[in-house]
Every structure is written in C-alpha cells, then in structure tokens.
Design a protein around this motif. Structure first.
Motif, mmCIF file in Angstrom:
data_model
loop_
_atom_site.group_PDB
_atom_site.id
_atom_site.type_symbol
_atom_site.label_atom_id
_atom_site.label_comp_id
_atom_site.label_asym_id
_atom_site.label_seq_id
_atom_site.Cartn_x
_atom_site.Cartn_y
_atom_site.Cartn_z
ATOM 1 N N GLY A 1 4.982 9.097 2.618
ATOM 2 C CA GLY A 1 5.365 7.929 2.997
ATOM 3 C C GLY A 1 5.705 7.937 4.716
ATOM 4 O O GLY A 1 5.511 6.984 5.148
ATOM 5 N N LEU A 2 6.158 8.998 5.035
ATOM 6 C CA LEU A 2 6.671 9.222 6.597
ATOM 7 C C LEU A 2 5.382 9.178 7.156
ATOM 8 O O LEU A 2 5.447 8.437 8.179
ATOM 9 N N PHE B 1 13.688 5.795 3.817
ATOM 10 C CA PHE B 1 14.690 6.359 2.761
ATOM 11 C C PHE B 1 14.840 5.468 1.739
ATOM 12 O O PHE B 1 14.671 6.069 0.465
ATOM 13 N N ILE B 2 14.648 4.131 1.950
ATOM 14 C CA ILE B 2 14.643 3.176 1.008
ATOM 15 C C ILE B 2 13.364 3.292 -0.051
ATOM 16 O O ILE B 2 13.438 3.121 -0.831
ATOM 17 N N VAL C 1 9.245 15.665 -2.411
ATOM 18 C CA VAL C 1 8.937 16.314 -1.112
ATOM 19 C C VAL C 1 7.415 15.615 -0.664
ATOM 20 O O VAL C 1 7.194 15.102 0.487
ATOM 21 N N PHE C 2 6.378 15.845 -1.426
ATOM 22 C CA PHE C 2 5.130 15.398 -1.149
ATOM 23 C C PHE C 2 5.025 13.871 -0.991
ATOM 24 O O PHE C 2 4.561 13.266 -0.028
ATOM 25 N N ALA C 3 5.702 12.987 -2.080
ATOM 26 C CA ALA C 3 5.616 11.694 -2.078
ATOM 27 C C ALA C 3 6.429 11.272 -0.697
ATOM 28 O O ALA C 3 5.912 10.371 -0.077
ATOM 29 N N ALA C 4 7.284 11.969 -0.122
ATOM 30 C CA ALA C 4 8.040 11.707 1.044
ATOM 31 C C ALA C 4 7.381 11.661 2.108
ATOM 32 O O ALA C 4 7.106 10.952 3.119
ATOM 33 N N SER D 1 0.746 -1.405 -0.106
ATOM 34 C CA SER D 1 0.005 -0.013 -0.083
ATOM 35 C C SER D 1 0.780 1.313 0.021
ATOM 36 O O SER D 1 0.374 2.179 -0.674
ATOM 37 N N LEU D 2 1.966 0.988 0.648
ATOM 38 C CA LEU D 2 2.879 2.264 0.729
ATOM 39 C C LEU D 2 3.474 2.676 -0.347
ATOM 40 O O LEU D 2 3.299 3.916 -1.266
ATOM 41 N N LEU D 3 4.110 1.861 -1.187
ATOM 42 C CA LEU D 3 4.757 1.989 -2.238
ATOM 43 C C LEU D 3 3.942 2.616 -3.457
ATOM 44 O O LEU D 3 4.138 3.450 -4.193
ATOM 45 N N SER D 4 2.851 1.630 -3.609
ATOM 46 C CA SER D 4 1.909 2.177 -4.754
ATOM 47 C C SER D 4 1.135 3.506 -4.505
ATOM 48 O O SER D 4 1.037 4.194 -5.191
ATOM 49 N N SER D 5 0.907 3.919 -3.160
ATOM 50 C CA SER D 5 0.164 5.043 -3.140
ATOM 51 C C SER D 5 1.368 6.308 -3.295
ATOM 52 O O SER D 5 0.870 7.253 -3.870
ATOM 53 N N MET D 6 2.303 5.992 -2.814
ATOM 54 C CA MET D 6 3.620 7.152 -3.360
ATOM 55 C C MET D 6 3.630 7.230 -4.855
ATOM 56 O O MET D 6 4.029 8.329 -5.199
ATOM 57 N N LEU D 7 3.876 6.124 -5.214
ATOM 58 C CA LEU D 7 4.066 5.880 -6.886
ATOM 59 C C LEU D 7 2.919 6.745 -7.553
ATOM 60 O O LEU D 7 3.189 7.795 -8.499
ATOM 61 N N ILE D 8 1.542 6.315 -7.186
ATOM 62 C CA ILE D 8 0.404 7.032 -7.762
ATOM 63 C C ILE D 8 0.436 8.512 -7.514
ATOM 64 O O ILE D 8 0.293 9.362 -8.413
ATOM 65 N N PHE D 9 0.675 8.721 -6.443
ATOM 66 C CA PHE D 9 0.745 10.312 -6.039
ATOM 67 C C PHE D 9 1.689 10.963 -6.838
ATOM 68 O O PHE D 9 1.531 12.113 -7.406
#
Lengths: 233, 232
Positions: A79-80, A115-116, A73-76, A33-41
C-alpha cells in the motif's frame, strides 16, 4: 470573534492534509486498484499459510500471530509503495510542493490515507483469519495493539517512502529501508499480541505494550522534524 | 522583481549552475535558451523554490525564497512539460484539489474563470486520462494561474503541442504579460523567443553568456548569435 494567526496556521495545515486525503480517496474509489491488490495479496498469504502449515490447534496458536503480522506488514508495504507512487505520476509531488502549505501536512495527509487503507484491509482479513485459524482475534486489547502497530509502521513507511520515491528502484529501496527501521515496532506488536492471545495479565504484557507506544511517539517526533528536509530534492 | 545573486548548483560532482547573477524586472517576458544540459531547468526550479542552490540567494519582490518559501510560493505559477495533474481525477477535481492547497476563496467561481480562460469548461467533468496532450497542457495552464500569481515560470511549455494548441498558448502567454505579470520561459523554440520576449538570456555550461533585450533582433541574427555562443 477574530481567529488568531496560530488558529489560521492550524486550519490551513488541516485543510491541506484533508485535501490530500480527499484526493487519494477520490482516486482510489475510482481506480480501486490499491485496496483490491492489498486485499488479494493478504488473502493469498493467509491461504498459503493455512494450507502449508497443517498444524494442530496448539501449534496453530503458536504461529498464528506471526502469520497475522506478516500479512499486515507485507500488505502495508504494498500500500505504501502505491500511495506514494501516485505522486510520481506527472510529477504531481512537485505541484504540491509548489503550493503555499506547511509541507508536513503532506506527510500527515499521506499517512492518514495509507493508515485508513491498511486498517480497512486488516478489518477484512481478520474475520477470514478467524475462520481459517480458529483464533479469537476480536479482543479489544488485540485490536488496540494492531492499530498501534499499524500506526507506527505506516508512519515510518510514509516517511521512508518519500525518500524512496526519488530513487530509480523505489519498490526495492522502500522495504530495504523500512524493515530494519520498523523492526522494533513489529517485534513489540508481535510480542504484545502473543501475550494477549495467551491470556497474559496486564503486568506481563505491559513491557512490549509500553515499548510499542514509545516507538510510535518517537517516530511521530522524527517524522515531523525530518519530513521537511527529506521531501526536498 | 526576481533577483538571483551568486547562485551555484551542483549535483554530486557535476556543476550545473555556476555563479549566476540575474535580475528580472516586473512585467517583463524573459526567455532563457541554451543547449541541453546548460542548466535552464535547474535555474527555473531554483527560482520556483523546488531546488535549493548550494550557494547564493534568490529573492522575489525582496523576499528570500529559501528562508520565506511559504510567502514566495503564493507569487509563482509554474507551467511545465509535466502537467502536475492526476490522471484519475476530472479537470474540475484536479483544480479543486489545487485550489484547496492554495487556500483560494470562492473556489467554484475561480475554477470556472480559469476553465473559461483555457476553453475547457465543457470538459470539466471528464477524467483527464482521456484528454489529449494539448488539453492537458491547457489544464496545466489553468492550474498555474488558479491563484492569480504575478509571476509565471514556464519550462518548455510548447513540448508536444500541435500548431493550434501552440498558438493558443502563445496568445495566453501574451495576455498574461499584457496584464502586467512577469513571465520567465525556458524554451528551445527560437521563433517563440522572437515573438514573445522582451529579454533574452542565453545559458551555456551553467553560465549566463548573454542577457540583453530582444529589441529588434530578427530570427536570423538570433540563430547566428546562438550558434556562435553554443559552439564555443
């Protein structure tokens, strides 16, 4: 050969950090869920800017780095919020805090995981960005600057996210705390990236580059010195 | 032995615990009861080291929990109504994670032992998001005894358990005490107090009102005494 107490402490520190990284990755590989939401965003931001700013090549070069860093910045930040939110589930942070570990290892584990995650998203976004904006992004210098910027931003973000997670409005509090504190890192990273893209010499870009490194080092110090106190209560 | 001296705790302007002095002997089953907001959970969190008191000291076997937290965390296992477990990990993976944090040697055999103890061996490779509340509570108990701590702190461990799971938990807590471990339990369940405890503490408005052995108290006398204290 006998291990010294110092070696044992260091080994335990990294064992607990690695346990946290292992756990975060295990959960992410299962949930995705995390990687996919960050990528789509991130892709949404890049696409919106691409079609909203119908610019010629020179104008595009002027705004490209700004858009790239807005995306990162927004994607990070997204993720945070999510990696720290994981520790709210069933009060798992309390479970970790009850264990006999150096509590700074929680910061290190959480930071390395985030970070990764963010770096993976950057690695996905950059080729797409290159295709859409036709900007040469794959210079080693630029990659170093992006990694340094991401390092500083996610480190400060992990530290502040642990404060924000104890509050009722975590998702709102984190950006409010994070953006002002991380501004020096973002400004230096954007300035440095712009200079690299415009083909500036080392002398011309050394100012913001050195500033970026200094801020990273300062934030490492602050994070290590304050995390123990921030994580309590 | 757990020793609290002049422990006070406030959150902002609200005083939750007021000058608590308490000694809990090794091998004793102590139950803390009191109405909502009397400071029971705060007291347990202070003993566990999750909260720092504003004033006073807490020592476990003579070690100060504030200054030597690292040494006292080995000695404590916590069972709470919060499981401290990750929903997207299997039972085995959850225990593996905590075993690594506690630096347990021979991890696999220890995990097998605690899973056998709580009868969850057959479910070790199942995601705990599919577990019932009772199964999660059992796994939470397995997590709390994973590092074989001499002191178990239980914060309302019976919350949400059905009769069968509740009986299993009672049996497990009894076996923990029989093996010489210290148990401190916060509960609202007066039946369990009578059944399990050696020592009873009644907390009311942040102060210890009663600290006495259960001896041959009956449920009726306990209810009567409790009502008298809490309606003052």
């Amino acid at each position: 050969m006998m291990k010294s107490p110092q070696d044992n402490t260091t080994t335990k520190f990294w064992q607990s950090s690695l346990a946290i990284i292992w756990k975060d990755w295990k959960i992410e590989l299962r949930k995705k869920s995390l990687l996919s939401s960050m990528l789509i965003f991130s892709l949404m931001i890049v696409l919106i800017f691409t079609f909203a700013l119908d610019l010629d090549k020179s104008a595009r070069e002027n705004v490209a780095i700004g858009i790239l860093w807005v995306t990162f910045v927004f994607a990070a930040t997204l993720g945070l919020n999510q990696t720290i939110a994981l520790e709210n589930e069933n009060s798992t942070l309390d479970g970790i805090l009850l264990s006999p570990i150096d509590q700074t290892s929680i910061l290190v584990g959480k930071f390395i995981s985030t970070f990764i995650f963010v770096t993976i998203i950057e690695a996905f976004v950059m080729p797409i960005y290159y295709i859409l904006f036709e900007i040469p992004l794959f210079s080693p210098k630029l990659i170093v600057v992006i990694l340094l910027g991401t390092f500083g931003y996610t480190l400060v973000g992990t530290l502040l996210a642990t404060i924000a997670m104890r509050t009722q409005y975590r998702e709102i509090i984190l950006p409010i705390l994070l953006f002002p504190v991380a501004t020096p890192i973002i400004i230096s990273a954007v300035q440095c990236s712009n200079k690299i893209l415009s083909g500036a010499s080392w002398n011309q870009m050394s100012g913001p580059f050195n500033l970026l490194i200094v801020y990273d080092i300062i934030f490492v110090g602050i994070a290590i010195m304050t995390f123990d106190h921030l994580i309590k209560e | 032995m757990i020793n609290l001296q002049n422990v006070s705790k406030s959150f902002g302007l609200t005083f939750v615990l007021n000058d608590i002095n308490l000694k809990i002997s090794t091998g004793q089953f102590t139950t803390i009861i009191g109405p909502n907001g009397s400071g029971k959970t705060t007291l347990l969190r202070i003993i566990s080291g999750l909260l720092t008191p504003n004033t006073g000291t807490v020592t476990i076997n003579g070690i100060n929990t504030a200054t030597h937290a690292y040494d006292t965390r080995h000695l404590i296992g916590v069972i709470s109504h919060q499981s401290f477990l990750y929903e997207n990990l299997t039972a085995f993976e959850n225990l593996l994670f905590y075993a690594r944090l506690y630096g347990i040697n021979d991890i696999n055999s220890r995990i097998k032992f605690v899973l056998d103890t709580v009868n969850l061996s057959k479910h070790q490779n199942i995601l705990i998001s599919t577990f019932s509340h009772g199964m999660k509570q059992k796994l939470s108990i397995a997590r709390s005894i994973l590092h074989n701590p001499p002191i178990i702190l239980c914060d309302e461990p019976y919350t949400g358990l059905d009769q069968n799971s509740s009986d299993n938990l009672t049996r497990l807590l009894q076996s923990i005490t029989y093996s010489g471990n210290t148990v401190v339990m916060v509960t609202h369940n007066l039946n369990k107090v009578i059944k399990l405890s050696d020592q009873l503490i009644v907390l009311h408005k942040g102060k210890i009102e009663t600290n006495e052995p259960i001896a041959d108290k009956t449920l009726e006398t306990l209810i009567k005494e409790y009502d008298e204290i809490t309606t003052r």
